[in-house]
Design a protein around this motif. Structure first.
Motif, PDB file in Angstrom:
ATOM      1  N   ALA A   1      74.971 -25.682   9.153  1.00  0.00           N
ATOM      2  CA  ALA A   1      74.385 -24.686   8.395  1.00  0.00           C
ATOM      3  C   ALA A   1      75.429 -23.999   7.566  1.00  0.00           C
ATOM      4  O   ALA A   1      75.282 -23.682   6.223  1.00  0.00           O
ATOM      5  N   TYR A   2      76.545 -23.786   7.951  1.00  0.00           N
ATOM      6  CA  TYR A   2      77.585 -22.975   7.179  1.00  0.00           C
ATOM      7  C   TYR A   2      78.225 -24.192   6.023  1.00  0.00           C
ATOM      8  O   TYR A   2      78.511 -23.599   5.158  1.00  0.00           O
ATOM      9  N   LEU A   3      78.180 -25.425   6.555  1.00  0.00           N
ATOM     10  CA  LEU A   3      78.478 -26.270   5.393  1.00  0.00           C
ATOM     11  C   LEU A   3      77.531 -26.259   4.378  1.00  0.00           C
ATOM     12  O   LEU A   3      78.070 -26.278   3.166  1.00  0.00           O
ATOM     13  N   GLY A   4      76.099 -26.111   4.708  1.00  0.00           N
ATOM     14  CA  GLY A   4      75.282 -25.966   3.607  1.00  0.00           C
ATOM     15  C   GLY A   4      75.840 -24.744   2.726  1.00  0.00           C
ATOM     16  O   GLY A   4      75.468 -24.823   1.453  1.00  0.00           O
ATOM     17  N   GLY A   5      75.626 -23.741   3.555  1.00  0.00           N
ATOM     18  CA  GLY A   5      75.979 -22.486   2.820  1.00  0.00           C
ATOM     19  C   GLY A   5      76.923 -22.734   1.831  1.00  0.00           C
ATOM     20  O   GLY A   5      77.179 -22.097   0.795  1.00  0.00           O
ATOM     21  N   LEU A   6      78.312 -22.861   2.208  1.00  0.00           N
ATOM     22  CA  LEU A   6      79.498 -23.138   1.595  1.00  0.00           C
ATOM     23  C   LEU A   6      79.526 -24.223   0.457  1.00  0.00           C
ATOM     24  O   LEU A   6      79.903 -23.957  -0.574  1.00  0.00           O
ATOM     25  N   GLU A   7      78.541 -25.304   0.689  1.00  0.00           N
ATOM     26  CA  GLU A   7      78.199 -26.174  -0.703  1.00  0.00           C
ATOM     27  C   GLU A   7      77.366 -25.563  -1.637  1.00  0.00           C
ATOM     28  O   GLU A   7      77.668 -25.585  -2.696  1.00  0.00           O
ATOM     29  N   THR A   8      76.541 -24.422  -1.495  1.00  0.00           N
ATOM     30  CA  THR A   8      75.856 -23.675  -2.418  1.00  0.00           C
ATOM     31  C   THR A   8      76.741 -22.857  -3.130  1.00  0.00           C
ATOM     32  O   THR A   8      76.649 -22.516  -4.352  1.00  0.00           O
ATOM     33  N   VAL A   9      77.866 -22.006  -2.179  1.00  0.00           N
ATOM     34  CA  VAL A   9      78.855 -21.529  -3.007  1.00  0.00           C
ATOM     35  C   VAL A   9      79.836 -22.166  -3.768  1.00  0.00           C
ATOM     36  O   VAL A   9      80.078 -21.934  -4.897  1.00  0.00           O
ATOM     37  N   TRP A  10      79.820 -23.712  -3.380  1.00  0.00           N
ATOM     38  CA  TRP A  10      80.606 -24.567  -4.207  1.00  0.00           C
ATOM     39  C   TRP A  10      80.186 -24.639  -5.646  1.00  0.00           C
ATOM     40  O   TRP A  10      80.877 -24.753  -6.634  1.00  0.00           O
ATOM     41  N   ALA A  11      78.764 -24.368  -5.789  1.00  0.00           N
ATOM     42  CA  ALA A  11      78.203 -24.246  -7.179  1.00  0.00           C
ATOM     43  C   ALA A  11      78.725 -23.357  -8.011  1.00  0.00           C
ATOM     44  O   ALA A  11      78.952 -23.664  -9.353  1.00  0.00           O
ATOM     45  N   LYS A  12      79.495 -22.344  -7.602  1.00  0.00           N
ATOM     46  CA  LYS A  12      80.016 -21.241  -8.385  1.00  0.00           C
ATOM     47  C   LYS A  12      81.380 -21.608  -8.945  1.00  0.00           C
ATOM     48  O   LYS A  12      81.636 -21.358  -9.731  1.00  0.00           O
ATOM     49  N   HIS A  13      81.701 -22.618  -8.051  1.00  0.00           N
ATOM     50  CA  HIS A  13      83.228 -23.021  -8.432  1.00  0.00           C
ATOM     51  C   HIS A  13      83.140 -24.209  -9.440  1.00  0.00           C
ATOM     52  O   HIS A  13      84.236 -24.551 -10.086  1.00  0.00           O
ATOM     53  N   ALA A  14      81.939 -24.898  -9.505  1.00  0.00           N
ATOM     54  CA  ALA A  14      82.016 -26.257 -10.338  1.00  0.00           C
ATOM     55  C   ALA A  14      81.910 -25.899 -11.680  1.00  0.00           C
ATOM     56  O   ALA A  14      81.311 -24.511 -11.911  1.00  0.00           O
ATOM     57  N   LEU A  15      82.286 -26.569 -12.644  1.00  0.00           N
ATOM     58  CA  LEU A  15      82.274 -26.277 -14.051  1.00  0.00           C
ATOM     59  C   LEU A  15      81.172 -26.840 -14.779  1.00  0.00           C
ATOM     60  O   LEU A  15      80.445 -26.515 -15.663  1.00  0.00           O
ATOM     61  N   ASN A  16      80.645 -28.037 -14.262  1.00  0.00           N
ATOM     62  CA  ASN A  16      79.639 -28.812 -14.921  1.00  0.00           C
ATOM     63  C   ASN A  16      78.477 -28.282 -14.381  1.00  0.00           C
ATOM     64  O   ASN A  16      78.079 -28.257 -13.202  1.00  0.00           O
ATOM     65  N   PRO A  17      77.347 -27.703 -15.355  1.00  0.00           N
ATOM     66  CA  PRO A  17      76.045 -27.344 -14.605  1.00  0.00           C
ATOM     67  C   PRO A  17      75.438 -28.393 -13.888  1.00  0.00           C
ATOM     68  O   PRO A  17      74.413 -27.841 -12.976  1.00  0.00           O
ATOM     69  N   ILE A  18      75.474 -29.609 -14.112  1.00  0.00           N
ATOM     70  CA  ILE A  18      74.807 -30.570 -13.365  1.00  0.00           C
ATOM     71  C   ILE A  18      75.385 -30.423 -12.053  1.00  0.00           C
ATOM     72  O   ILE A  18      74.678 -30.881 -11.115  1.00  0.00           O
ATOM     73  N   LEU A  19      76.561 -30.661 -11.901  1.00  0.00           N
ATOM     74  CA  LEU A  19      77.367 -30.656 -10.505  1.00  0.00           C
ATOM     75  C   LEU A  19      77.138 -29.378  -9.885  1.00  0.00           C
ATOM     76  O   LEU A  19      76.887 -29.455  -8.613  1.00  0.00           O
ATOM     77  N   LYS A  20      76.915 -28.239 -10.501  1.00  0.00           N
ATOM     78  CA  LYS A  20      76.661 -26.906 -10.144  1.00  0.00           C
ATOM     79  C   LYS A  20      75.161 -27.117  -9.192  1.00  0.00           C
ATOM     80  O   LYS A  20      75.064 -26.803  -8.207  1.00  0.00           O
ATOM     81  N   LEU A  21      74.366 -27.602  -9.873  1.00  0.00           N
ATOM     82  CA  LEU A  21      72.847 -27.755  -9.141  1.00  0.00           C
ATOM     83  C   LEU A  21      72.808 -28.805  -8.281  1.00  0.00           C
ATOM     84  O   LEU A  21      72.174 -28.615  -7.277  1.00  0.00           O
ATOM     85  N   LYS A  22      73.493 -29.946  -8.352  1.00  0.00           N
ATOM     86  CA  LYS A  22      73.652 -30.881  -7.268  1.00  0.00           C
ATOM     87  C   LYS A  22      74.215 -30.385  -6.103  1.00  0.00           C
ATOM     88  O   LYS A  22      73.731 -30.445  -4.726  1.00  0.00           O
ATOM     89  N   ALA A  23      75.456 -29.510  -6.161  1.00  0.00           N
ATOM     90  CA  ALA A  23      75.960 -28.976  -5.125  1.00  0.00           C
ATOM     91  C   ALA A  23      75.124 -27.883  -4.402  1.00  0.00           C
ATOM     92  O   ALA A  23      74.838 -27.829  -3.030  1.00  0.00           O
ATOM     93  N   PHE A  24      74.439 -26.929  -5.217  1.00  0.00           N
ATOM     94  CA  PHE A  24      73.484 -26.055  -4.594  1.00  0.00           C
ATOM     95  C   PHE A  24      72.167 -26.763  -3.828  1.00  0.00           C
ATOM     96  O   PHE A  24      71.915 -26.419  -2.814  1.00  0.00           O
ATOM     97  N   ASN A  25      71.836 -27.862  -4.349  1.00  0.00           N
ATOM     98  CA  ASN A  25      70.743 -28.260  -3.731  1.00  0.00           C
ATOM     99  C   ASN A  25      71.105 -28.992  -2.576  1.00  0.00           C
ATOM    100  O   ASN A  25      70.187 -29.197  -1.422  1.00  0.00           O
ATOM    101  N   LYS A  26      72.473 -29.809  -2.472  1.00  0.00           N
ATOM    102  CA  LYS A  26      72.806 -30.420  -1.554  1.00  0.00           C
ATOM    103  C   LYS A  26      72.913 -29.273  -0.243  1.00  0.00           C
ATOM    104  O   LYS A  26      72.562 -29.747   0.854  1.00  0.00           O
TER     105      LYS A  26
END
Length: 154
Positions: A59-84
């Motif tokens: 669950a923490y991994l999932g939470g941090l992956e959604t946070v990773w979306a803030k750090h990603a530059l590409n909007p497509i990668l942001k959405l993929k990270a958040f959804n993952k």
């Protein structure tokens, strides 16, 4: 002789491995909020959590992956990270719906997620659940994180 060594050493090794896992979880708890602004810390924690199969860590991994979306530059990668990350959180909740910490992780993500992502359906349910079960929290770090989140969720 080998059997005796194995019999006496295995419990000691298991004890230290359990202690290590608990220490890692405390590290994640204490740095979970910092990962929102520290890209390197977020990446390190994601890498470490990928090594475990414990549901809270998942669950923490999932939470941090959604946070990773803030750090990603590409909007497509942001959405993929958040959804993952969102999928992992929901899997963890489905596996252990009565786990306060997992519900805290979901609430923290839903609280901070932009509304256009539509990931905010469980906030009231999770707030109520956490408030009801708050006294069962044993980790002081988790309790502090929960109290901080609940304070800003009203």
């Amino acid at each position: 002789m080998i059997r005796q060594i194995f019999t006496y050493c295995l419990p000691i090794l298991l004890f230290f491995n359990i202690q290590k896992d608990r220490g890692d979880l405390e590290f994640v708890r204490s740095n979970y909020n910092k990962a929102m602004v520290d890209k390197d810390l977020c990446a390190l924690m994601i890498k470490d959590l990928q090594q475990t199969d414990e549901n809270i860590a998942f669950a923490y991994l999932g939470g941090l992956e959604t946070v990773w979306a803030k750090h990603a530059l590409n909007p497509i990668l942001k959405l993929k990270a958040f959804n993952k990350g969102k999928r992992k959180i929901e899997q963890a909740v489905q596996k252990e719906p009565e786990n306060i910490e997992i519900r805290f992780i979901r609430l923290s993500v839903q609280k901070h997620a932009p509304s256009f992502l539509g990931y905010n359906d469980n906030m009231k349910e999770d707030i109520s659940f956490i408030q009801t079960k708050r006294q069962e929290i044993k980790s002081q770090i988790l309790l502090n994180n929960v109290d901080k989140l609940l304070k800003y969720s009203k």
